[in-house]
Design a protein around this motif. Structure first.
Motif, PDB file in Angstrom:
ATOM      1  N   LYS A  72       0.823  -1.325  -0.230  1.00  0.00           N
ATOM      2  CA  LYS A  72      -0.122   0.122  -0.060  1.00  0.00           C
ATOM      3  C   LYS A  72       0.812   1.193  -0.140  1.00  0.00           C
ATOM      4  O   LYS A  72       0.476   2.231  -0.656  1.00  0.00           O
ATOM      5  CB  LYS A  72      -0.859   0.204   1.159  1.00  0.00           C
ATOM      6  CG  LYS A  72      -0.281   0.067   2.683  1.00  0.00           C
ATOM      7  CD  LYS A  72      -1.363   0.454   3.804  1.00  0.00           C
ATOM      8  CE  LYS A  72      -0.664   0.785   4.938  1.00  0.00           C
ATOM      9  NZ  LYS A  72      -1.152  -0.180   5.951  1.00  0.00           N
ATOM     10  N   SER A  76       0.931   4.017  -3.275  1.00  0.00           N
ATOM     11  CA  SER A  76       0.012   4.996  -3.041  1.00  0.00           C
ATOM     12  C   SER A  76       0.880   6.413  -2.534  1.00  0.00           C
ATOM     13  O   SER A  76       0.497   7.436  -2.216  1.00  0.00           O
ATOM     14  CB  SER A  76      -0.834   4.705  -1.792  1.00  0.00           C
ATOM     15  OG  SER A  76      -0.167   4.685  -0.584  1.00  0.00           O
ATOM     16  N   GLN A  88       0.171  11.772  -3.552  1.00  0.00           N
ATOM     17  CA  GLN A  88      -0.725  10.859  -3.483  1.00  0.00           C
ATOM     18  C   GLN A  88      -1.662  11.048  -4.928  1.00  0.00           C
ATOM     19  O   GLN A  88      -2.464  10.008  -5.213  1.00  0.00           O
ATOM     20  CB  GLN A  88      -1.961  11.729  -2.392  1.00  0.00           C
ATOM     21  CG  GLN A  88      -1.456  11.541  -0.998  1.00  0.00           C
ATOM     22  CD  GLN A  88      -0.200  12.266  -0.657  1.00  0.00           C
ATOM     23  OE1 GLN A  88      -0.072  13.420  -1.079  1.00  0.00           O
ATOM     24  NE2 GLN A  88       0.682  11.844   0.139  1.00  0.00           N
ATOM     25  N   ALA A  91      -1.510   7.742  -7.699  1.00  0.00           N
ATOM     26  CA  ALA A  91      -2.377   6.506  -7.503  1.00  0.00           C
ATOM     27  C   ALA A  91      -3.850   6.830  -7.923  1.00  0.00           C
ATOM     28  O   ALA A  91      -4.655   6.058  -8.343  1.00  0.00           O
ATOM     29  CB  ALA A  91      -2.406   6.166  -6.170  1.00  0.00           C
TER      30      ALA A  91
END
Ligand SMILES: Nc1nc2c(c(=O)[nH]1)N[C@H]1C(S)=C(S)[C@@H](COP(=O)(O)O)O[C@H]1N2
Ligand SMILES: [Mo]
Length: 315
Positions: A72, A76, A88, A91
């Protein structure tokens, strides 16, 4: 290409292949379609390592474990200015990039120029999983189980002439798919380059996947460079052109800030970036700072490439 002599930076291999990982691998194989034969040679189950908390390296400089960064975080917190300049957005926005079909143009000083479908370019090669650190010039880092093949194998396939001294890479330019290209934050398309010996070093890889699956778009699908001993910006994403040249190619970050970003961009904790120190780094998912290692921990494999060069001038 397999490195036979075990180095400090090599991942350890484990034989565990639980059913879920096998399924995951099959999903990868299915998604990459024509590449199934090559992908079938994968041997190392990365999420098993993560689940078991197994240390992919011996130890970092402080003697701490150097674990895989969570999927993750890797997917991200990204730099991909073709979408936006914050970490950010890629993603969230990279879904607009169409990665299939994909072709790569090969040009310049080589015997096999042409426009290749990605499958044709990748098919002859043996896929491997390599656990490498990636360190951004902005002092964050991660440990990623990449899937890909050595760039050296691709270079050999394309038969560079004796005049080819460098390899240049170019990212797709298409503002409709990559909305960040509507702004002049960088000179588009993004370009990067390597000296031929850097390109031929067995650590240098062309990645098509991570964590057992095809690359997420935000990580540079469908084909990106991974040069583990250099700052992250050298590892150019979503490559559509490879060019062999006699002269040193221009690179996007060098054009954008020549005093801050050089052509070589080797990770060097002893030389500060003009605006901040490079001595430490924060691993995604951690709060504390780790000491940055010379050549990002790969000195044993690559320091000889730069012997006799002044690393202060060749930053
Ligand atoms: N085409 C392209 N490639 C790129 C970038 C970019 O903005 N565009 N950013 C670079 C930088 S600065 C870093 S740190 C890494 C980040 O890779 P990641 O998002 O997979 O962590 O990609 C590199 N490759
Ligand atoms: Mo970066």
């Amino acid at each position: 290409m397999l490195i036979k002599i075990k180095k400090r930076s090599d991942a350890e291999e484990y034989e565990i292949t639980p059913q879920s990982l096998f399924e995951q691998r099959r999903r990868f194989i299915k998604k990459v379609g024509g590449l199934s034969l090559a992908a079938a040679t994968l041997s190392l189950p990365p999420s098993a390592l993560a689940a078991l908390n197994i240390n992919p390296y011996s130890k970092d400089v402080d003697g701490d474990r150097d674990e895989l960064t969570a999927y993750k975080h890797i997917t991200s917190y990204n730099n991909f200015y073709e979408f936006n300049t914050d970490k950010q957005s890629p993603a969230k926005l990279a879904g607009s990039l169409k990665t299939d079909p994909w072709s790569v143009t090969v040009e310049g000083e080589c015997a096999k120029p042409g426009v290749y479908a990605l499958e044709d370019l990748a098919k002859p090669h043996k896929f491997e999983e390599r656990i490498y650190r990636l360190r951004c010039v902005e002092a964050w880092s991660m440990v990623v189980p990449w899937i890909g093949f050595p760039l050296a194998d691709l270079v050999k396939q394309l038969e560079p002439t004796s005049r080819a001294k460098y390899v240049e890479f170019t990212t797709l330019f298409d503002p409709e798919q990559m909305p960040g290209q509507n702004r002049n934050v960088l000179d588009w398309p993004y370009v990067e380059g390597l000296r031929m010996d850097e390109a031929m070093n067995p650590l240098t890889m062309m990645a098509v996947g991570l964590y057992g699956e095809v690359l997420p778009n935000q990580n540079g699908a469908p084909l990106r460079l991974v040069v583990p001993w250099k700052y992250g910006f050298k590892s150019i994403k979503s490559i559509v052109k490879i060019r062999f040249s006699e002269t040193q190619p221009q690179t996007t970050w060098n054009l954008s800030g020549p005093k801050e970003y050089g052509f070589f961009a080797n990770v060097n904790p002893e030389i500060d970036h003009p605006r901040w120190s490079q001595a430490r780094e924060r691993r995604l998912g951690e709060y504390r700072k780790r000491k940055t290692q010379m050549f990002n921990g790969y000195a044993e494999e690559v320091a000889q490439l730069y012997r006799g060069m002044d690393l202060k001038r060749n930053y």
